[in-house]
Design a protein around this motif. Structure first.
Motif, PDB file in Angstrom:
ATOM      1  N   LYS A 148      -0.518 -73.796  12.773  1.00 21.13           N
ATOM      2  CA  LYS A 148      -1.662 -73.141  12.144  1.00 21.13           C
ATOM      3  C   LYS A 148      -1.781 -71.680  12.562  1.00 21.13           C
ATOM      4  O   LYS A 148      -2.061 -70.817  11.739  1.00 21.13           O
ATOM      5  CB  LYS A 148      -2.953 -73.863  12.511  1.00 21.13           C
ATOM      6  CG  LYS A 148      -3.090 -75.232  11.920  1.00 21.13           C
ATOM      7  CD  LYS A 148      -4.405 -75.862  12.374  1.00 21.13           C
ATOM      8  CE  LYS A 148      -4.487 -77.295  11.942  1.00 21.13           C
ATOM      9  NZ  LYS A 148      -5.780 -77.890  12.311  1.00 21.13           N
ATOM     10  N   ALA A 149      -1.585 -71.403  13.850  1.00 17.32           N
ATOM     11  CA  ALA A 149      -1.769 -70.045  14.364  1.00 17.32           C
ATOM     12  C   ALA A 149      -0.784 -69.057  13.750  1.00 17.32           C
ATOM     13  O   ALA A 149      -1.115 -67.899  13.509  1.00 17.32           O
ATOM     14  CB  ALA A 149      -1.642 -70.037  15.878  1.00 17.32           C
ATOM     15  N   ALA A 150       0.427 -69.493  13.476  1.00 14.21           N
ATOM     16  CA  ALA A 150       1.456 -68.583  12.954  1.00 14.21           C
ATOM     17  C   ALA A 150       1.484 -68.538  11.429  1.00 14.21           C
ATOM     18  O   ALA A 150       1.720 -67.479  10.844  1.00 14.21           O
ATOM     19  CB  ALA A 150       2.826 -69.000  13.475  1.00 14.21           C
ATOM     20  N   TYR A 151       1.266 -69.675  10.779  1.00 17.99           N
ATOM     21  CA  TYR A 151       1.419 -69.765   9.328  1.00 17.99           C
ATOM     22  C   TYR A 151       0.102 -69.925   8.568  1.00 17.99           C
ATOM     23  O   TYR A 151       0.108 -70.056   7.354  1.00 17.99           O
ATOM     24  CB  TYR A 151       2.327 -70.947   8.964  1.00 17.99           C
ATOM     25  CG  TYR A 151       3.765 -70.743   9.357  1.00 17.99           C
ATOM     26  CD1 TYR A 151       4.661 -70.165   8.472  1.00 17.99           C
ATOM     27  CD2 TYR A 151       4.231 -71.131  10.607  1.00 17.99           C
ATOM     28  CE1 TYR A 151       5.991 -69.984   8.809  1.00 17.99           C
ATOM     29  CE2 TYR A 151       5.559 -70.952  10.960  1.00 17.99           C
ATOM     30  CZ  TYR A 151       6.428 -70.380  10.059  1.00 17.99           C
ATOM     31  OH  TYR A 151       7.734 -70.198  10.412  1.00 17.99           O
ATOM     32  N   MET A 152      -1.006 -69.973   9.281  1.00 17.02           N
ATOM     33  CA  MET A 152      -2.317 -70.235   8.664  1.00 17.02           C
ATOM     34  C   MET A 152      -2.272 -71.520   7.834  1.00 17.02           C
ATOM     35  O   MET A 152      -2.856 -71.621   6.752  1.00 17.02           O
ATOM     36  CB  MET A 152      -2.766 -69.046   7.805  1.00 17.02           C
ATOM     37  CG  MET A 152      -3.024 -67.795   8.627  1.00 17.02           C
ATOM     38  SD  MET A 152      -3.474 -66.343   7.658  1.00 17.02           S
ATOM     39  CE  MET A 152      -4.898 -66.895   6.764  1.00 17.02           C
ATOM     40  N   SER A 153      -1.567 -72.499   8.327  1.00 14.97           N
ATOM     41  CA  SER A 153      -1.389 -73.779   7.628  1.00 14.97           C
ATOM     42  C   SER A 153      -2.701 -74.545   7.566  1.00 14.97           C
ATOM     43  O   SER A 153      -3.512 -74.508   8.499  1.00 14.97           O
ATOM     44  CB  SER A 153      -0.359 -74.639   8.364  1.00 14.97           C
ATOM     45  OG  SER A 153       0.856 -73.964   8.469  1.00 14.97           O
ATOM     46  N   GLU A 154      -2.892 -75.249   6.466  1.00 13.58           N
ATOM     47  CA  GLU A 154      -4.074 -76.089   6.318  1.00 13.58           C
ATOM     48  C   GLU A 154      -3.882 -77.078   5.189  1.00 13.58           C
ATOM     49  O   GLU A 154      -3.011 -76.926   4.341  1.00 13.58           O
ATOM     50  CB  GLU A 154      -5.327 -75.262   6.060  1.00 13.58           C
ATOM     51  CG  GLU A 154      -5.346 -74.556   4.737  1.00 13.58           C
ATOM     52  CD  GLU A 154      -6.636 -73.766   4.516  1.00 13.58           C
ATOM     53  OE1 GLU A 154      -7.040 -73.680   3.347  1.00 13.58           O
ATOM     54  OE2 GLU A 154      -7.209 -73.248   5.478  1.00 13.58           O
ATOM     55  N   VAL A 155      -4.706 -78.129   5.217  1.00 18.99           N
ATOM     56  CA  VAL A 155      -4.799 -79.044   4.082  1.00 18.99           C
ATOM     57  C   VAL A 155      -5.736 -78.355   3.100  1.00 18.99           C
ATOM     58  O   VAL A 155      -6.914 -78.173   3.369  1.00 18.99           O
ATOM     59  CB  VAL A 155      -5.353 -80.415   4.499  1.00 18.99           C
ATOM     60  CG1 VAL A 155      -5.513 -81.313   3.279  1.00 18.99           C
ATOM     61  CG2 VAL A 155      -4.456 -81.069   5.536  1.00 18.99           C
ATOM     62  N   GLU A 156      -5.190 -77.941   1.966  1.00 11.07           N
ATOM     63  CA  GLU A 156      -5.996 -77.203   0.997  1.00 11.07           C
ATOM     64  C   GLU A 156      -6.957 -78.118   0.245  1.00 11.07           C
ATOM     65  O   GLU A 156      -8.104 -77.761  -0.018  1.00 11.07           O
ATOM     66  CB  GLU A 156      -5.085 -76.472   0.019  1.00 11.07           C
ATOM     67  CG  GLU A 156      -5.830 -75.582  -0.939  1.00 11.07           C
ATOM     68  CD  GLU A 156      -4.918 -74.733  -1.776  1.00 11.07           C
ATOM     69  OE1 GLU A 156      -5.092 -73.506  -1.751  1.00 11.07           O
ATOM     70  OE2 GLU A 156      -4.023 -75.295  -2.444  1.00 11.07           O
ATOM     71  N   ARG A 157      -6.469 -79.298  -0.121  1.00  4.63           N
ATOM     72  CA  ARG A 157      -7.325 -80.262  -0.810  1.00  4.63           C
ATOM     73  C   ARG A 157      -6.728 -81.648  -0.624  1.00  4.63           C
ATOM     74  O   ARG A 157      -5.527 -81.784  -0.359  1.00  4.63           O
ATOM     75  CB  ARG A 157      -7.477 -79.948  -2.292  1.00  4.63           C
ATOM     76  CG  ARG A 157      -6.221 -80.066  -3.096  1.00  4.63           C
ATOM     77  CD  ARG A 157      -6.464 -79.830  -4.591  1.00  4.63           C
ATOM     78  NE  ARG A 157      -5.281 -80.187  -5.334  1.00  4.63           N
ATOM     79  CZ  ARG A 157      -4.927 -81.418  -5.678  1.00  4.63           C
ATOM     80  NH1 ARG A 157      -5.678 -82.440  -5.370  1.00  4.63           N
ATOM     81  NH2 ARG A 157      -3.818 -81.648  -6.353  1.00  4.63           N
ATOM     82  N   TRP A 158      -7.560 -82.662  -0.756  1.00  2.00           N
ATOM     83  CA  TRP A 158      -7.073 -84.035  -0.691  1.00  2.00           C
ATOM     84  C   TRP A 158      -8.042 -84.943  -1.427  1.00  2.00           C
ATOM     85  O   TRP A 158      -9.187 -84.584  -1.658  1.00  2.00           O
ATOM     86  CB  TRP A 158      -6.884 -84.490   0.759  1.00  2.00           C
ATOM     87  CG  TRP A 158      -8.160 -84.641   1.527  1.00  2.00           C
ATOM     88  CD1 TRP A 158      -8.852 -83.650   2.157  1.00  2.00           C
ATOM     89  CD2 TRP A 158      -8.899 -85.841   1.732  1.00  2.00           C
ATOM     90  NE1 TRP A 158      -9.970 -84.159   2.743  1.00  2.00           N
ATOM     91  CE2 TRP A 158     -10.025 -85.510   2.508  1.00  2.00           C
ATOM     92  CE3 TRP A 158      -8.718 -87.155   1.336  1.00  2.00           C
ATOM     93  CZ2 TRP A 158     -10.958 -86.458   2.885  1.00  2.00           C
ATOM     94  CZ3 TRP A 158      -9.647 -88.110   1.721  1.00  2.00           C
ATOM     95  CH2 TRP A 158     -10.745 -87.742   2.493  1.00  2.00           C
TER      96      TRP A 158
END
Length: 78
Positions: free
Chosen positions: A49-59
């Motif tokens: 998350k810290a490097a790529y700003m990764s997240e679950v956008e929707r589910w």
């Protein structure tokens, strides 16, 4: 619009115009709940998350304990 197909094509074209290159890569998965959890954990391990700003956008939950979810991340970490 003359036919349902005309309307569908019109809506598709409108969506294509709205897509903006925001620098994120998105992947959508549909998996049973335990496998969905493992896939998301693996995604965060590969793209922190810290490097790529990764997240679950929707589910969303689907019948049969299936989960459909979209993960997003930056193309590269700087």
């Amino acid at each position: 619009m003359k036919t349902p197909r005309d309307l569908a094509h019109h809506m598709r074209d409108r969506q294509d115009r709205r897509k903006v290159d925001d620098g994120f890569v998105r992947e959508t998965f549909t998996l049973p709940r335990p496998e969905a959890r493992k896939r998301a954990e693996g995604f965060f391990a590969r793209y922190p998350k810290a490097a790529y700003m990764s997240e679950v956008e929707r589910w969303r939950e689907l019948p049969g304990d299936q989960i459909e979810f979209t993960m997003k991340r930056l193309r590269s970490a700087d």
